[in-house]
Design a protein around this motif. Sequence first.
Motif, mmCIF file in Angstrom:
data_model
loop_
_atom_site.group_PDB
_atom_site.id
_atom_site.type_symbol
_atom_site.label_atom_id
_atom_site.label_comp_id
_atom_site.label_asym_id
_atom_site.label_seq_id
_atom_site.Cartn_x
_atom_site.Cartn_y
_atom_site.Cartn_z
ATOM 1 N N VAL A 1 -1.990 -6.318 -3.407
ATOM 2 C CA VAL A 1 -0.747 -5.274 -3.618
ATOM 3 C C VAL A 1 0.748 -5.697 -4.612
ATOM 4 O O VAL A 1 1.043 -4.613 -5.339
ATOM 5 C CB VAL A 1 0.419 -5.149 -2.332
ATOM 6 N N ASN A 2 0.848 -7.067 -4.733
ATOM 7 C CA ASN A 2 2.729 -7.175 -5.635
ATOM 8 C C ASN A 2 2.122 -7.101 -7.009
ATOM 9 O O ASN A 2 2.741 -6.712 -7.702
ATOM 10 C CB ASN A 2 2.600 -8.720 -5.363
ATOM 11 N N PHE B 1 12.957 -6.460 1.687
ATOM 12 C CA PHE B 1 12.319 -5.943 -0.124
ATOM 13 C C PHE B 1 13.539 -6.748 -1.066
ATOM 14 O O PHE B 1 13.768 -7.156 -2.292
ATOM 15 C CB PHE B 1 12.317 -4.517 -0.045
ATOM 16 N N HIS C 1 3.227 7.212 -4.945
ATOM 17 C CA HIS C 1 2.770 7.313 -3.447
ATOM 18 C C HIS C 1 2.677 8.775 -3.074
ATOM 19 O O HIS C 1 1.992 9.290 -2.514
ATOM 20 C CB HIS C 1 3.099 6.081 -2.691
ATOM 21 N N LEU D 1 5.378 2.387 -5.541
ATOM 22 C CA LEU D 1 6.702 3.111 -5.488
ATOM 23 C C LEU D 1 6.578 4.376 -6.130
ATOM 24 O O LEU D 1 7.481 4.789 -5.688
ATOM 25 C CB LEU D 1 7.686 1.917 -5.718
ATOM 26 N N LEU E 1 6.780 -2.978 0.828
ATOM 27 C CA LEU E 1 6.442 -2.161 -0.542
ATOM 28 C C LEU E 1 5.597 -1.140 0.890
ATOM 29 O O LEU E 1 5.088 0.118 0.644
ATOM 30 C CB LEU E 1 5.060 -2.814 -0.895
ATOM 31 N N ARG F 1 7.220 -9.073 0.835
ATOM 32 C CA ARG F 1 6.744 -7.868 0.143
ATOM 33 C C ARG F 1 6.266 -6.814 -0.100
ATOM 34 O O ARG F 1 6.509 -5.906 -0.211
ATOM 35 C CB ARG F 1 7.555 -8.671 -2.077
ATOM 36 N N ALA F 2 4.556 -7.709 -0.217
ATOM 37 C CA ALA F 2 3.611 -6.798 0.239
ATOM 38 C C ALA F 2 4.160 -5.379 1.621
ATOM 39 O O ALA F 2 3.963 -4.237 1.572
ATOM 40 C CB ALA F 2 2.645 -7.456 0.210
ATOM 41 N N VAL G 1 7.138 2.045 2.613
ATOM 42 C CA VAL G 1 7.305 3.232 2.330
ATOM 43 C C VAL G 1 6.511 3.847 1.947
ATOM 44 O O VAL G 1 6.677 5.323 2.689
ATOM 45 C CB VAL G 1 7.676 2.862 0.490
ATOM 46 N N ALA H 1 3.140 -3.404 -7.641
ATOM 47 C CA ALA H 1 4.339 -3.127 -6.732
ATOM 48 C C ALA H 1 5.287 -1.819 -7.068
ATOM 49 O O ALA H 1 5.128 -0.736 -6.615
ATOM 50 C CB ALA H 1 5.112 -4.235 -6.610
ATOM 51 N N MET H 2 5.567 -1.823 -7.713
ATOM 52 C CA MET H 2 5.494 -0.192 -9.173
ATOM 53 C C MET H 2 5.228 0.739 -8.581
ATOM 54 O O MET H 2 6.308 1.403 -8.553
ATOM 55 C CB MET H 2 6.299 -0.656 -10.719
#
Length: 403
Positions: free
Chosen positions: A309-310, A80, A320, A317, A34, A30-31, A37, A313-314
């Motif tokens: 990072v986790n 993801f 950034h 996203l 992420l 997941r990291a 992106v 996460a949002m």
Amino acid sequence: MRATTGFTRLAARLDARTPAHRDRALDGLRALALLAVPTGHWLLGGLTRDSGGGLHNASPLATFGGLAPASWVLQMLGIFFLVGGHASYLSYRRRAGSARQWTAGRVKRLGRPLLGVTAVWALLLPLLHYGLGVPADALHTAATLVVQPLWFVGVYAVVTALTPYCVRASERLGAWAALPLLGSVAVVDLLRYGPYADAMPSWLSLLNLLPGWMFAYQLGVSWGDGRLGRRGGWPLLGGGTALFATLLLVLHYPVSMVGVPGEARTNSHPPSLLVLALAAAQCGAAILLRDRLARLLRRPALWAPVVLVNLSAMTILCWHQSAMLAAAIPGSFLGALPGLTTAPDTVGWVLARLAWMPLFAGLLVVITKYARPLEEPWKRTGAVRAVAVGVLAAGFGYFALAA
């Protein structure tokens, strides 16, 4: 030396607090997805400055077609969604309340940071324009860039809401439940790109939106359900790679996984069959590398960044692009800055953009520190404030999409 010692202690604490049953490989995947992106958006998205100081979107892919294969690596939404499906399955099975309550809780978790970033930007726009003199063109571009990655949150929320149906499909068909989604996208692609393409309505491509992004999510549900394992990873990797090569070399799909200015076709908006082929290959590789990655992430120094990072996460996203704009908007007052406000049409621009990336990352870290609370439940937000946030967010969305 002191910073190194501090990080070592932090890494040790995070490692010690991690439950033994925690699947580190899933968090690592997941990291990785992420971080791809912002890396992709920062590297493959440029800005140009006009004579009035306005900023406009530009892409280095329009000049450097050779950069297109980089999008194959940076487009990790398949992973993801795979990890999201796996995590959602486990969460759904552990739920204490009804399926409706579970779905509402997951959707709220996705919606809070989205509303937060758009509401904050709605407040920033008049301050930047009337207070600091930022041109309207620059603000339109900024709004477009901020909204650009947020479509993903909406799609992911819809897919997450369909988790109960994905679970039932997996229980009946196992990993084969993803095959009808692949077939649906293939049929739509045949209609919009085949012999009768001229007779097809323009909205036809929208039919790929849900099955296209749901494909990897369904695989993730089956992975979490135990109906997809290493034995299924090899066909996904091999089949996805073979289909990807066929679509590129024989059927001449666009090489880039992201849109290129001036090109009539795009792979990602909405997803084409090439996106699913890449997702299948990535999912197969992720499944096959899971155990090796889990062993690697038992090292505290590698595990600590994954945890951090986790946890955000949002925020990463949603914010950034704001980090890049935090450098580009002030930079636009200084004139043409290579790699930041100049046309992305030279090798020098690529090298300069790489030099800017650490600054973007540092700004994102600072923004995350203050925006991270928006991911938490808004316990002190009453009805009036909630309505105000919704109105601000809607107004910003209208401004961005109508620009």
